[in-house]
Design a protein around this motif. Structure first.
Motif, PDB file in Angstrom:
ATOM      1  N   PRO A  87       0.822  -4.181  -5.809  1.00  0.00           N
ATOM      2  CA  PRO A  87      -0.049  -3.024  -5.589  1.00  0.00           C
ATOM      3  C   PRO A  87      -1.525  -3.417  -5.667  1.00  0.00           C
ATOM      4  O   PRO A  87      -1.909  -4.327  -6.394  1.00  0.00           O
ATOM      5  N   LYS A  88      -2.337  -2.723  -4.880  1.00  0.00           N
ATOM      6  CA  LYS A  88      -3.775  -2.983  -4.873  1.00  0.00           C
ATOM      7  C   LYS A  88      -4.403  -2.299  -6.088  1.00  0.00           C
ATOM      8  O   LYS A  88      -4.077  -1.157  -6.396  1.00  0.00           O
ATOM      9  N   THR A  89      -5.272  -3.008  -6.734  1.00  0.00           N
ATOM     10  CA  THR A  89      -6.001  -2.409  -7.867  1.00  0.00           C
ATOM     11  C   THR A  89      -7.424  -2.121  -7.426  1.00  0.00           C
ATOM     12  O   THR A  89      -8.088  -2.980  -6.841  1.00  0.00           O
ATOM     13  N   TYR A  90      -7.849  -0.919  -7.628  1.00  0.00           N
ATOM     14  CA  TYR A  90      -9.199  -0.509  -7.254  1.00  0.00           C
ATOM     15  C   TYR A  90     -10.036  -0.441  -8.518  1.00  0.00           C
ATOM     16  O   TYR A  90      -9.773   0.356  -9.430  1.00  0.00           O
TER      17      TYR A  90
END
Length: 91
Positions: A87-90
């Motif tokens: 998952p992408k972490t912002y």
């Protein structure tokens, strides 16, 4: 010890009479099956086999296309995360 013998003695005549009644019932109403009672094959087996296989293959192809369509729809709608990548972490 005496109690178990009394129980066995009381059950034995019932089971023996039950078996003799059931055997007499089936002997009177049951016809013994022989090879003459089996169905006789008719027609060409290869033609019938090809018809059945073509129908089964059509069902298989339709089911596969339906499955691919459903998975594609679920993927596009975002209802399920298939976790292709982390998952992408912002931040």
């Amino acid at each position: 010890m005496q109690a178990s013998r009394a129980i066995i003695r009381s059950l034995a005549p019932r089971s023996a009479s039950f078996l003799s009644r059931s055997a007499a019932y089936h002997d009177a109403h049951h016809k013994i099956t022989t090879m003459d009672d089996l169905p006789v094959p008719e027609g060409d087996w290869r033609e019938r086999y090809q018809q059945t296989q073509s129908k089964n293959n059509a069902i298989l192809a339709a089911s596969f296309l339906f499955f691919v369509g459903i998975v594609g729809y679920i993927n596009q709608s975002g209802a399920v995360n298939f976790n292709y990548s982390p998952p992408k972490t912002y931040e």
